[in-house]
Design a protein around this motif. Structure first.
Motif, mmCIF file in Angstrom:
data_model
loop_
_atom_site.group_PDB
_atom_site.id
_atom_site.type_symbol
_atom_site.label_atom_id
_atom_site.label_comp_id
_atom_site.label_asym_id
_atom_site.label_seq_id
_atom_site.Cartn_x
_atom_site.Cartn_y
_atom_site.Cartn_z
ATOM 1 N N MET A 50 55.899 13.645 57.111
ATOM 2 C CA MET A 50 54.821 14.040 56.281
ATOM 3 C C MET A 50 54.497 12.630 55.803
ATOM 4 S SD MET A 50 52.977 17.901 57.049
ATOM 5 C CE MET A 50 51.700 17.071 56.770
ATOM 6 N N LEU A 51 53.161 11.884 55.759
ATOM 7 C CA LEU A 51 52.491 11.236 54.920
ATOM 8 C C LEU A 51 52.016 11.991 54.181
ATOM 9 C CD1 LEU A 51 50.849 8.705 56.818
ATOM 10 C CD2 LEU A 51 53.564 8.368 56.551
ATOM 11 N N GLU A 52 52.565 10.940 52.332
ATOM 12 C CA GLU A 52 52.396 11.630 51.222
ATOM 13 C C GLU A 52 50.306 11.574 50.743
ATOM 14 O OE1 GLU A 52 53.048 11.451 46.213
ATOM 15 O OE2 GLU A 52 53.923 9.934 48.183
ATOM 16 N N HIS A 53 49.653 12.305 50.730
ATOM 17 C CA HIS A 53 48.710 11.861 50.556
ATOM 18 C C HIS A 53 47.799 12.445 48.922
ATOM 19 C CE1 HIS A 53 47.410 11.401 54.461
ATOM 20 N NE2 HIS A 53 48.111 11.785 54.631
ATOM 21 N N GLY A 54 47.078 12.000 47.808
ATOM 22 C CA GLY A 54 46.312 11.839 47.026
ATOM 23 C C GLY A 54 45.578 13.314 46.482
ATOM 24 N N GLY A 55 45.537 13.950 45.866
ATOM 25 C CA GLY A 55 44.863 15.821 45.898
ATOM 26 C C GLY A 55 46.271 16.601 45.948
ATOM 27 N N GLY A 56 47.430 16.138 45.512
ATOM 28 C CA GLY A 56 48.093 17.088 45.930
ATOM 29 C C GLY A 56 49.146 17.680 44.320
ATOM 30 N N LEU A 57 47.726 18.712 44.399
ATOM 31 C CA LEU A 57 47.305 19.142 42.151
ATOM 32 C C LEU A 57 49.067 20.038 42.305
ATOM 33 C CD1 LEU A 57 46.330 18.358 40.201
ATOM 34 C CD2 LEU A 57 44.271 20.341 40.360
ATOM 35 N N ILE A 58 49.319 21.392 43.856
ATOM 36 C CA ILE A 58 50.377 22.037 43.648
ATOM 37 C C ILE A 58 51.404 21.892 43.444
ATOM 38 C CG2 ILE A 58 51.059 23.884 44.885
ATOM 39 C CD1 ILE A 58 48.022 24.768 45.707
ATOM 40 N N ALA A 59 51.625 20.766 44.387
ATOM 41 C CA ALA A 59 52.967 20.062 43.960
ATOM 42 C C ALA A 59 53.424 19.082 43.164
ATOM 43 C CB ALA A 59 53.351 18.804 45.090
ATOM 44 N N ALA A 60 51.780 18.494 41.776
ATOM 45 C CA ALA A 60 51.915 18.712 40.865
ATOM 46 C C ALA A 60 52.908 18.737 39.881
ATOM 47 C CB ALA A 60 51.533 16.995 40.558
ATOM 48 N N ALA A 61 52.096 20.240 39.971
ATOM 49 C CA ALA A 61 52.070 20.601 38.929
ATOM 50 C C ALA A 61 53.599 21.676 38.589
ATOM 51 C CB ALA A 61 51.039 22.122 39.015
ATOM 52 N N ARG A 62 54.082 21.887 39.919
ATOM 53 C CA ARG A 62 55.675 22.045 40.428
ATOM 54 C C ARG A 62 56.248 21.185 38.944
ATOM 55 N NH1 ARG A 62 54.718 24.766 46.179
ATOM 56 N NH2 ARG A 62 53.381 27.032 45.381
ATOM 57 N N ARG A 63 55.553 20.073 39.513
ATOM 58 C CA ARG A 63 56.689 18.284 39.376
ATOM 59 C C ARG A 63 57.498 18.693 37.859
ATOM 60 N NH1 ARG A 63 56.964 12.701 41.995
ATOM 61 N NH2 ARG A 63 58.651 11.808 40.373
ATOM 62 N N TYR A 64 55.926 18.315 37.903
ATOM 63 C CA TYR A 64 55.893 18.069 36.136
ATOM 64 C C TYR A 64 56.240 19.712 34.304
ATOM 65 C CZ TYR A 64 54.899 13.882 37.920
ATOM 66 O OH TYR A 64 55.342 13.021 38.488
ATOM 67 N N GLY A 65 56.367 20.997 36.384
ATOM 68 C CA GLY A 65 55.448 22.212 34.655
ATOM 69 C C GLY A 65 54.890 22.372 33.677
ATOM 70 N N ILE A 66 53.571 21.844 34.976
ATOM 71 C CA ILE A 66 52.435 21.706 33.818
ATOM 72 C C ILE A 66 51.666 22.719 34.704
ATOM 73 C CG2 ILE A 66 50.144 20.342 32.512
ATOM 74 C CD1 ILE A 66 52.306 17.872 32.417
ATOM 75 N N PRO A 67 50.719 23.570 34.372
ATOM 76 C CA PRO A 67 49.933 24.514 35.521
ATOM 77 C C PRO A 67 48.813 23.544 35.622
ATOM 78 C CG PRO A 67 50.486 25.860 32.712
ATOM 79 C CD PRO A 67 50.868 23.937 32.908
ATOM 80 N N ARG A 68 48.679 24.168 36.620
ATOM 81 C CA ARG A 68 47.519 23.631 37.657
ATOM 82 C C ARG A 68 45.811 22.990 37.347
ATOM 83 N NH1 ARG A 68 45.083 25.395 43.757
ATOM 84 N NH2 ARG A 68 43.731 23.306 44.216
ATOM 85 N N GLU A 69 46.112 24.403 36.098
ATOM 86 C CA GLU A 69 44.553 23.991 35.614
ATOM 87 C C GLU A 69 43.641 23.216 34.185
ATOM 88 O OE1 GLU A 69 46.912 27.751 34.000
ATOM 89 O OE2 GLU A 69 46.376 26.535 36.181
ATOM 90 N N GLN A 70 45.532 22.901 34.002
ATOM 91 C CA GLN A 70 45.350 21.754 32.470
ATOM 92 C C GLN A 70 45.637 20.600 33.911
ATOM 93 O OE1 GLN A 70 48.716 22.282 30.323
ATOM 94 N NE2 GLN A 70 48.393 24.954 30.614
ATOM 95 N N TRP A 71 45.450 20.366 34.716
ATOM 96 C CA TRP A 71 45.536 18.352 35.215
ATOM 97 C C TRP A 71 43.889 17.466 35.078
ATOM 98 C CZ3 TRP A 71 49.403 15.233 36.734
ATOM 99 C CH2 TRP A 71 50.860 15.958 36.824
ATOM 100 N N LEU A 72 44.249 17.057 34.950
ATOM 101 C CA LEU A 72 42.957 15.231 35.290
ATOM 102 C C LEU A 72 42.895 15.170 36.276
ATOM 103 C CD1 LEU A 72 39.974 14.316 34.533
ATOM 104 C CD2 LEU A 72 41.427 12.601 33.095
ATOM 105 N N ASP A 73 42.984 15.516 37.355
ATOM 106 C CA ASP A 73 43.117 14.818 39.568
ATOM 107 C C ASP A 73 42.333 13.736 39.648
ATOM 108 O OD1 ASP A 73 44.201 15.051 41.740
ATOM 109 O OD2 ASP A 73 43.083 16.118 42.553
ATOM 110 N N LEU A 74 42.955 12.002 39.097
ATOM 111 C CA LEU A 74 42.000 11.507 39.853
ATOM 112 C C LEU A 74 43.067 11.007 40.550
ATOM 113 C CD1 LEU A 74 41.936 9.868 36.009
ATOM 114 C CD2 LEU A 74 40.854 10.956 37.143
ATOM 115 N N SER A 75 43.284 11.495 41.473
ATOM 116 C CA SER A 75 44.559 10.631 42.569
ATOM 117 C C SER A 75 43.828 10.502 44.362
ATOM 118 C CB SER A 75 45.962 12.076 42.537
ATOM 119 O OG SER A 75 45.485 12.927 43.416
ATOM 120 N N THR A 76 42.410 11.039 44.215
ATOM 121 C CA THR A 76 41.669 11.698 45.308
ATOM 122 C C THR A 76 40.519 9.983 46.057
ATOM 123 O OG1 THR A 76 40.202 12.196 45.384
ATOM 124 C CG2 THR A 76 42.025 13.503 45.571
ATOM 125 N N GLY A 77 39.759 9.471 45.220
ATOM 126 C CA GLY A 77 38.847 8.503 44.970
ATOM 127 C C GLY A 77 37.475 9.248 46.123
#
Length: 327
Positions: free
Chosen positions: A1-28
């Motif tokens: 599958m192609l990668e898209h913006g908005g992958g907040l759950i995956a980012a939280a897992r990858r960087y070990g930062i809880p989802r609610e702490q992110w500033l998501d600027l990935s989607t446009g």
């Protein structure tokens, strides 16, 4: 599958930062999207029906009755390659990757093109597929230029497909009002400007025969009842639309200035995002991610895209992260 913006759950897992702490600027997406009201129970309880006012609202907003509602423009992106024999399809070398992927999957030869190579390549193409304004580069094509390419393609049965997912901020540049002309297919979506990506509402504009064939291919009930109900109200909400365009124009300018202030002069952009193409794009993306600021990295194009912060707290977080990025 192609990668898209908005992958907040995956980012939280990858960087070990809880989802609610992110500033998501990935989607446009518009971070202050249209406020969905309470919807009538009937739209949840009954099968969706056409002629419930959605088609009329869309015709008024986009300027054409030659339309077909679809489950987001992605539904059309995957279906359109099935509607003509395998051929040569020109796409921008840096653009929304789902387009090229869909045509390749169904046996078409995809030709990646730089914008200044389109004129020379046009005689060899059966389909020219453009995102306008382009995602992620912000490249724009004028109505006259696009109509010239459409006419050339249509003379031999070719298609010009224009994905206008980011066109709502500049509606005067849309080709949707010209839908019905031979060979012209326009895709629109409520995901970006209205901020309703989760509703999965889009429209295809084209000549009637093509729409009838596409309708048959997609089958009945392509849109859920609640999505139809919400989309109809949003498309009729002209006061919100005017206010949103004004706000987004200012926010887009503010984002470009903020990035430039921190030594990251945008290469291109739209009111909804800014794009930077530079050799250290991956480093920028990774460094910001470790500070819980999620951007969209495009590895092949060595670039990174920034969407808009949702509020003043988000703007200040981004400014702080950019300052730390410079060391």
């Amino acid at each position: 599958m192609l990668e898209h913006g908005g992958g907040l759950i995956a980012a939280a897992r990858r960087y070990g930062i809880p989802r609610e702490q992110w500033l998501d600027l990935s989607t446009g997406l518009n971070p202050q999207g249209w406020p969905v009201p309470a919807l009538p129970a009937s739209c949840w309880q009954r099968l969706p029906e056409e002629h419930d006012g959605l088609e009329a609202a869309a015709a008024g907003y986009y300027g054409s009755v030659n339309l077909l509602p679809v489950a987001g423009s992605q539904a059309a992106i995957q279906a359109l390659p099935l509607l003509r024999p395998a051929g040569r399809v020109g796409v921008l070398a840096t653009s929304y990757a789902e387009h090229a992927h869909a045509w390749q999957r169904h046996g078409h030869q995809v030709m990646p093109l730089e914008p200044d190579a389109i004129d020379a390549a046009l005689p060899t193409l059966d389909v020219l597929l453009l995102v306008n304004p382009n995602n992620p580069t912000g490249q724009r094509f004028s109505v006259d230029t696009l109509q010239g390419w459409r006419a050339t393609l249509a003379e031999r049965g070719g298609w010009l497909i224009v994905d206008e997912a980011f066109m709502d901020c500049t509606p005067g540049e849309s080709l949707a009002p010209q839908a019905g002309l031979p060979g012209l297919i326009v895709l629109r979506s409520l995901g970006k400007f209205f901020g309703l990506a989760g509703a999965r509402v889009g429209f295809v504009f084209a000549w009637r025969e093509l729409l009838d064939i596409l309708r048959e291919e997609l089958g009945p009930w392509t849109l859920a009842g609640p999505a139809r109900a919400a989309a109809r109200i949003a498309l009729l909400d002209t006061d919100w639309q005017v206010t949103a365009r004004q706000r987004l124009a200012g926010d887009g300018t503010r984002l470009a200035a903020l990035l430039a202030e921190h030594g990251l002069l945008p290469t291109g952009g739209t009111p909804l995002f800014q794009w930077l193409q530079r050799a250290d794009a991956q480093t920028i993306h990774e460094t910001l991610a470790r500070r819980a600021v999620l951007t969209r990295h495009f590895a092949a194009a060595q670039s990174v895209r920034f969407g808009l912060p949702p509020d003043e707290v988000g703007w200040q977080r981004l400014a702080k992260a950019l300052a730390e990025l410079r060391g």
